[in-house]
Every structure is written in structure tokens, then in C-alpha cells.
Design a protein around this motif. Structure first.
Motif, PDB file in Angstrom:
ATOM      1  N   LEU A  83      80.910  -4.389  -0.840  1.00  0.00           N
ATOM      2  CA  LEU A  83      80.209  -3.184  -0.379  1.00  0.00           C
ATOM      3  C   LEU A  83      81.198  -2.142   0.142  1.00  0.00           C
ATOM      4  O   LEU A  83      81.049  -0.947  -0.126  1.00  0.00           O
ATOM      5  CB  LEU A  83      79.216  -3.542   0.726  1.00  0.00           C
ATOM      6  N   LEU A  84      82.214  -2.606   0.879  1.00  0.00           N
ATOM      7  CA  LEU A  84      83.240  -1.686   1.374  1.00  0.00           C
ATOM      8  C   LEU A  84      83.983  -1.027   0.213  1.00  0.00           C
ATOM      9  O   LEU A  84      84.214   0.187   0.216  1.00  0.00           O
ATOM     10  CB  LEU A  84      84.215  -2.421   2.291  1.00  0.00           C
ATOM     11  N   LEU A  85      84.354  -1.827  -0.795  1.00  0.00           N
ATOM     12  CA  LEU A  85      85.070  -1.281  -1.961  1.00  0.00           C
ATOM     13  C   LEU A  85      84.213  -0.268  -2.723  1.00  0.00           C
ATOM     14  O   LEU A  85      84.691   0.817  -3.069  1.00  0.00           O
ATOM     15  CB  LEU A  85      85.484  -2.402  -2.909  1.00  0.00           C
ATOM     16  N   ALA A  86      82.973  -0.632  -2.983  1.00  0.00           N
ATOM     17  CA  ALA A  86      82.097   0.273  -3.735  1.00  0.00           C
ATOM     18  C   ALA A  86      81.816   1.543  -2.934  1.00  0.00           C
ATOM     19  O   ALA A  86      81.801   2.645  -3.497  1.00  0.00           O
ATOM     20  CB  ALA A  86      80.791  -0.443  -4.102  1.00  0.00           C
ATOM     21  N   SER A  87      81.616   1.407  -1.635  1.00  0.00           N
ATOM     22  CA  SER A  87      81.387   2.586  -0.790  1.00  0.00           C
ATOM     23  C   SER A  87      82.610   3.491  -0.779  1.00  0.00           C
ATOM     24  O   SER A  87      82.480   4.724  -0.806  1.00  0.00           O
ATOM     25  CB  SER A  87      81.047   2.152   0.634  1.00  0.00           C
ATOM     26  N   GLY A  94      89.404   6.514   2.465  1.00  0.00           N
ATOM     27  CA  GLY A  94      90.615   5.798   2.866  1.00  0.00           C
ATOM     28  C   GLY A  94      90.349   4.744   3.921  1.00  0.00           C
ATOM     29  O   GLY A  94      90.886   3.629   3.855  1.00  0.00           O
ATOM     30  N   LEU A  95      89.506   5.067   4.898  1.00  0.00           N
ATOM     31  CA  LEU A  95      89.162   4.087   5.937  1.00  0.00           C
ATOM     32  C   LEU A  95      88.421   2.886   5.345  1.00  0.00           C
ATOM     33  O   LEU A  95      88.671   1.741   5.730  1.00  0.00           O
ATOM     34  CB  LEU A  95      88.309   4.744   7.019  1.00  0.00           C
ATOM     35  N   LEU A  96      87.521   3.154   4.413  1.00  0.00           N
ATOM     36  CA  LEU A  96      86.783   2.057   3.777  1.00  0.00           C
ATOM     37  C   LEU A  96      87.698   1.183   2.927  1.00  0.00           C
ATOM     38  O   LEU A  96      87.588  -0.047   2.958  1.00  0.00           O
ATOM     39  CB  LEU A  96      85.630   2.610   2.938  1.00  0.00           C
ATOM     40  N   PHE A  97      88.610   1.806   2.175  1.00  0.00           N
ATOM     41  CA  PHE A  97      89.569   1.032   1.389  1.00  0.00           C
ATOM     42  C   PHE A  97      90.437   0.167   2.305  1.00  0.00           C
ATOM     43  O   PHE A  97      90.717  -1.001   2.015  1.00  0.00           O
ATOM     44  CB  PHE A  97      90.470   1.936   0.540  1.00  0.00           C
ATOM     45  N   GLY A  98      90.884   0.742   3.417  1.00  0.00           N
ATOM     46  CA  GLY A  98      91.713  -0.005   4.360  1.00  0.00           C
ATOM     47  C   GLY A  98      90.980  -1.186   4.970  1.00  0.00           C
ATOM     48  O   GLY A  98      91.534  -2.295   5.078  1.00  0.00           O
ATOM     49  N   THR A  99      89.736  -0.973   5.360  1.00  0.00           N
ATOM     50  CA  THR A  99      88.928  -2.052   5.933  1.00  0.00           C
ATOM     51  C   THR A  99      88.679  -3.140   4.896  1.00  0.00           C
ATOM     52  O   THR A  99      88.756  -4.332   5.205  1.00  0.00           O
ATOM     53  CB  THR A  99      87.589  -1.493   6.458  1.00  0.00           C
ATOM     54  N   SER A 105      84.336  -9.228  -8.269  1.00  0.00           N
ATOM     55  CA  SER A 105      83.485  -8.629  -9.301  1.00  0.00           C
ATOM     56  C   SER A 105      82.141  -8.176  -8.744  1.00  0.00           C
ATOM     57  O   SER A 105      81.448  -7.378  -9.379  1.00  0.00           O
ATOM     58  CB  SER A 105      83.283  -9.607 -10.468  1.00  0.00           C
ATOM     59  N   LEU A 106      81.777  -8.642  -7.551  1.00  0.00           N
ATOM     60  CA  LEU A 106      80.543  -8.144  -6.934  1.00  0.00           C
ATOM     61  C   LEU A 106      80.621  -6.647  -6.672  1.00  0.00           C
ATOM     62  O   LEU A 106      79.593  -5.968  -6.615  1.00  0.00           O
ATOM     63  CB  LEU A 106      80.258  -8.887  -5.625  1.00  0.00           C
ATOM     64  N   SER A 107      81.822  -6.117  -6.535  1.00  0.00           N
ATOM     65  CA  SER A 107      81.952  -4.671  -6.329  1.00  0.00           C
ATOM     66  C   SER A 107      81.443  -3.901  -7.552  1.00  0.00           C
ATOM     67  O   SER A 107      80.961  -2.776  -7.418  1.00  0.00           O
ATOM     68  CB  SER A 107      83.392  -4.285  -5.996  1.00  0.00           C
ATOM     69  N   TYR A 108      81.515  -4.504  -8.733  1.00  0.00           N
ATOM     70  CA  TYR A 108      80.958  -3.856  -9.932  1.00  0.00           C
ATOM     71  C   TYR A 108      79.439  -3.750  -9.822  1.00  0.00           C
ATOM     72  O   TYR A 108      78.845  -2.766 -10.269  1.00  0.00           O
ATOM     73  CB  TYR A 108      81.330  -4.624 -11.198  1.00  0.00           C
ATOM     74  N   VAL A 109      78.831  -4.766  -9.239  1.00  0.00           N
ATOM     75  CA  VAL A 109      77.377  -4.748  -9.055  1.00  0.00           C
ATOM     76  C   VAL A 109      76.991  -3.588  -8.135  1.00  0.00           C
ATOM     77  O   VAL A 109      76.104  -2.788  -8.452  1.00  0.00           O
ATOM     78  CB  VAL A 109      76.879  -6.095  -8.471  1.00  0.00           C
ATOM     79  N   PHE A 110      77.684  -3.489  -6.995  1.00  0.00           N
ATOM     80  CA  PHE A 110      77.374  -2.420  -6.052  1.00  0.00           C
ATOM     81  C   PHE A 110      77.758  -1.049  -6.607  1.00  0.00           C
ATOM     82  O   PHE A 110      77.098  -0.045  -6.318  1.00  0.00           O
ATOM     83  CB  PHE A 110      78.046  -2.680  -4.704  1.00  0.00           C
TER      84      PHE A 110
END
Length: 117
Positions: free
Chosen positions: A13-17, A52-57, A79-84
Motif C-alpha cells: 500500500l505504501l509503494l502504490a500510494s 518521497g516520504l511514502l517511498f522511504g517508509t 507483487s501485491l503492490s501491482y494489485v493496489f
């Protein structure tokens, strides 16, 4: 080993956001170029900062996941980031998503469930 799933979901979720905020940032900027205008626009773009903050977290959480869980289990969970990402494309950017793409999302989720067992 289902303990990994909440961590994997949060990290994805963090990656997709982060990707959503990056796209929003780039939509509000001038065309890419090695110009002062482009790079100055980055500095005042709050969407870019949030990205940037989300990528870092997400990176910090990823370090925890890799440390605690077997890599053979942790890495496929990314791969769950692809779903989100697909859900964000549909819900945030109002893109059309085909039946075959939704089928792919289903198989990603099924695969993550099988790997986490």
C-alpha cells in the motif's frame, strides 16, 4: 507463515500510494527537462514530497520484512503492490481496466496466498 501478510499489504500500500502521489506530482509539473523551471517545480510540489516520504517508509518496512521473513517468501509479496496499483488506476485515475487485467490481479493474490502458507 501468514504473519507476513499484514506487513506485505502495508508495504505494498505504501509503494502504490507513493506511485500515485508521484503521478499526481508529475501531472502538475512542466514537461520533463534539464531546466531550472522543471527542477524548481519539484521543490515546491507537495505531492512529490509525500511520494518521497511514502517511498522511504516503504523501504524501511521492506528492510524489516527481509530481515524477519525468508526472502523466498518476502520477495513475491512485493507483487501485491501491482494489485493496489491497479485499484488506484481504476479508482483514482479513472482508467479502464480490462477483464484480463482483473484476472491477472486475482492470480497475483492467489499466488501470494499460496506462498504465505
Amino acid at each position: 507463515m501468514f504473519r507476513i501478510i499484514p506487513y506485505a499489504i502495508l508495504q505494498s500500500l505504501l509503494l502504490a500510494s507513493a506511485q500515485v502521489f508521484l503521478k499526481l506530482a508529475l501531472q502538475r509539473m512542466p514537461p520533463f527537462g534539464w531546466t531550472r523551471e522543471f527542477w524548481g517545480a519539484i521543490l515546491i510540489n507537495w505531492h512529490f514530497a509525500v511520494s518521497g516520504l511514502l517511498f522511504g517508509t516503504a523501504a524501511l518496512l521492506w528492510m524489516y520484512i527481509v530481515k524477519v521473513f525468508p526472502f523466498s517468501m518476502a520477495y513475491p509479496m512485493v507483487s501485491l503492490s501491482y494489485v493496489f496499483g491497479m485499484l488506484a488506476a481504476f479508482l483514482v485515475f479513472h482508467e479502464e481496466v480490462s477483464l484480463s487485467q482483473w484476472t491477472g490481479v486475482f492470480f497475483i493474490m492467489l499466488g501470494c496466498t499460496l506462498i504465505a502458507r
